[in-house]
Write an enzyme that holds these catalytic residues in place. Structure first.
Site, short mmCIF file in Angstrom:
data_model
loop_
_atom_site.label_atom_id
_atom_site.label_comp_id
_atom_site.label_asym_id
_atom_site.label_seq_id
_atom_site.Cartn_x
_atom_site.Cartn_y
_atom_site.Cartn_z
N LYS A 1 0.71 -1.23 -0.10
CA LYS A 1 -0.01 -0.03 0.07
C LYS A 1 0.72 1.18 -0.02
O LYS A 1 1.85 1.39 0.73
CB LYS A 1 -0.97 -0.28 1.36
CG LYS A 1 -1.93 0.89 1.23
CD LYS A 1 -2.95 0.67 2.52
CE LYS A 1 -3.81 1.73 2.58
NZ LYS A 1 -4.83 1.39 3.84
N SER B 1 -9.59 1.35 2.85
CA SER B 1 -8.73 2.12 2.05
C SER B 1 -7.75 1.45 1.41
O SER B 1 -7.11 1.95 0.48
CB SER B 1 -8.28 3.35 3.18
OG SER B 1 -7.21 2.67 4.04
N SER C 1 -9.93 -1.23 6.98
CA SER C 1 -9.15 -1.09 5.75
C SER C 1 -8.42 -1.97 5.01
O SER C 1 -8.12 -1.93 3.88
CB SER C 1 -8.29 0.22 5.77
OG SER C 1 -8.87 1.55 6.01
#
Lengths: 490, 103
Positions: free
Chosen positions: A75, A150, A174
């Site tokens: 990420k 997310s 997330s």
């Protein structure tokens, strides 16, 4: 393929395949799946150089790690020294970290090859993948639905077969919610299991890095690589890392599985609820005992979470001030203007909104009513779990009350988005481990999932139950038009 | 509880975010949204928390000491690589301290 990562690494070690071919495959897959926008930056040259070095080591018979030569994405809020770390924000264009995150260092030490960074909601704030300054990330299962967030790109990239696994971060769901929306496995480890050093902080008492993969075994292997004490993170747990892999074939005989039936009775889509009941029935048939449990404070977990997470964010994100890194306004007469204009220009609307909320709840006169109150509710939620885990070993819920939300819904109500986090935020508030496991597809062809939670540091029982459920659930199709990363045609 | 526009501006000043840099319609949307979120989180007031200790952190943290040994950092040149303005050894910002005109 239940243990794809170890299979790929073994093939690299024995010379049956090369890391270069796997990395080239990932790069080609990324290029052909560009429309998904799952990846914010690719570090092809560095990845290929690393792959060649690993292949040379394999030819020389040098010992190689458990992820030897396997391409992965992390990420874009997890620092890497090659390429950039942007948090999908206009605040950090071109930011080059002086160091690798500890989780990344461990991945590299295990032989993994980082091929790039995964798209995300800006600064990990969002649950749709739509707040990214790099543009929204798509869901491989449906152009009309979001991938969740997310860790949107981390989930979408694995579902689209760009990479076999990835890292995300989970502050309030997330990792687990996008994993559920994209039909992959996602784990939020116990707080303190994975070092947060090099993870750009959102809510420091809530954040954990976690793996996303196509199987329980892969997620367990990835976690075993990145878990462990790090002196560089004062909140890192100083205890030995449990064996995550040993119990994968142990079955669930005698295991107590808790289902909070009263909590699930309202507000959960029928298709989602049906999967929870199906998972409970499967585990029961496998020898587990299903018990009804109560989480009386779960309905207030989301508001408590939004107070605490935004309060911590307002403090953490104060470091972005246009001085040491990141966006700096071109128009400031003094230092105060420099801060205030740089921040207004660099942060997107959702981030500003959350910083303002966090600043408000911490401000004089409101602190006790909001922040302290939320901290007290956090205690009650921890107490709820203590009672639950006296009655059961594993808690079974959905990760989200629905399958993936529709994209670009202009009428989307942010408050509804916050409410949809009801089943994920509690694990972060209590610091316990939780994971999302795909179960099948709903009537619209969207992935369904269940969430399993356990006591702190009991990831082994989570993986044990999830692996049994995965076996008995059977193989699932891959997203239409995509195949999972198997390196077969590499 | 409705939050007034001027309250949001006061909070933005505390947060060092210049809302005048944003589209006024967007700021108005934020004011309305913040009001709704504050209204939503106020449901916590209905939870009885008398005699409940607040939790700041999910795990018991004990401060650990380590040996007092200097560990090399990445070096100023590497750190300054990300600075929007620097002179090679320091971060540069607009002048903070006024010059002493009496000198």
């Amino acid at each position: 393929m239940p243990d794809q990562l170890s299979r790929l690494a073994a093939a690299v070690r024995t010379g049956a395949t090369t890391s270069r071919s796997l990395v080239e495959r990932a790069l080609a897959r990324e290029a052909s799946a560009r429309a998904l926008n799952a990846v914010t930056s690719v570090t092809a040259a560095e990845a290929l150089a690393t792959a060649d070095a690993i292949d040379a080591a394999a030819r020389a018979g040098a010992p190689l790690g458990p992820l030897a030569g396997v391409p992965l994405l992390v990420k874009d809020n997890i620092c890497t020294t090659d390429g950039v770390t942007t948090c999908a924000s206009r605040m950090l264009p071109g930011y080059r970290s002086p160091f690798d995150a500890e989780a990344v260092r461990r991945l590299r030490q295990a032989g993994a090859v980082i091929v790039g960074k995964a798209n995300m909601d800006e600064f990990a704030m969002g649950s749709t993948g739509e707040t990214s300054a790099a543009g929204p990330c798509g869901n491989p299962w449906s152009a009309a639905h979001v991938p969740g967030g997310s860790s949107s790109g981390s989930a979408a990239a694995v579902a689209a077969g760009i990479v076999p696994a990835s890292l995300g971060s989970d502050t309030g769901g997330s990792v687990r919610q996008p994993a559920a929306f994209c039909g992959v496995v996602g784990v939020k480890p116990t707080y303190g299991t994975v070092s947060r050093r090099g993870l750009v902080a959102y809510g420091s008492s809530l954040d954990q890095i976690g793996p996303l993969a196509t199987s329980v075994a892969d997620a367990a292997l990835l976690l075993s690589v990145i878990a462990g004490h790090d002196a560089g993170d004062a909140t890192s747990a100083a205890q030995p890392t449990p064996d995550y892999l040993g119990g994968l074939t142990a079955g669930v005989q005698g295991l107590r599985v808790g289902v909070p039936r009263a909590l699930l009775a309202s507000g959960v889509e029928p298709a989602v609820l049906a999967e929870v009941e199906r998972a409970a029935a499967i585990l029961e048939e496998a020898g587990a005992r299903v018990v009804d449990v109560a989480l009386p404070h779960a309905p207030v977990a989301a508001p408590a979470y939004y107070i605490l997470a935004t309060a911590e964010a307002s403090s953490n994100l104060s470091r972005f001030d246009g001085v040491r890194y990141g966006h700096r306004t071109g128009d400031a007469a003094d230092i105060d203007e420099l801060y205030a204009r740089s921040r207004a220009e660099g942060f997107g609307p959702e981030v500003i909104q959350r910083i303002l909320l966090g600043t408000y709840v911490l401000s004089a006169g409101y602190y006790d009513a909001y922040y302290r109150k939320a901290q007290q509710v956090r205690t009650l939620i921890i107490d709820d779990y203590r009672a639950v885990f006296a009655a059961c070993d594993v808690l079974l819920t959905p990760p989200s009350p629905s399958t993936a939300f529709r994209t670009g819904d202009a009428s989307r109500d942010p408050l509804q988005m916050y409410l949809a986090d009801i089943f994920t935020v509690s694990a972060n508030l209590a610091g316990i481990p939780a994971m999302s496991l795909p179960m099948g597809l709903d009537g619209q062809g969207l992935p369904t999932a269940v969430q399993l939670s356990a006591r702190a540091f009991r990831e082994p029982v989570l993986f044990q139950a999830a692996a049994e459920l995965e076996r008995r659930r059977g193989a699932l199709p891959s997203a239409p038009g995509y195949t999972l990363f198997d390196g077969a045609d590499a | 509880m409705a939050i007034e526009t001027r309250t949001v501006h006061a909070v933005a000043t505390l947060a060092r975010i210049d809302l005048d840099r944003l589209d006024p319609a967007r700021v108005q949307g934020m004011v309305e949204q913040l009001s709704r979120v504050i209204g939503w989180v106020e449901q916590l007031s209905s939870v009885d928390t008398s005699d409940i200790e607040p939790t700041a952190h999910p795990v018991d943290l004990a401060m650990r000491l380590r040996d007092d040994v200097a560990v090399p950092g990445p070096g100023a040149d590497v750190i300054l690589r990300n600075a929007p303005h620097s002179d090679g050894s320091s971060f540069l910002v607009p002048q903070v301290v006024e010059e002493d005109t009496d000198a």
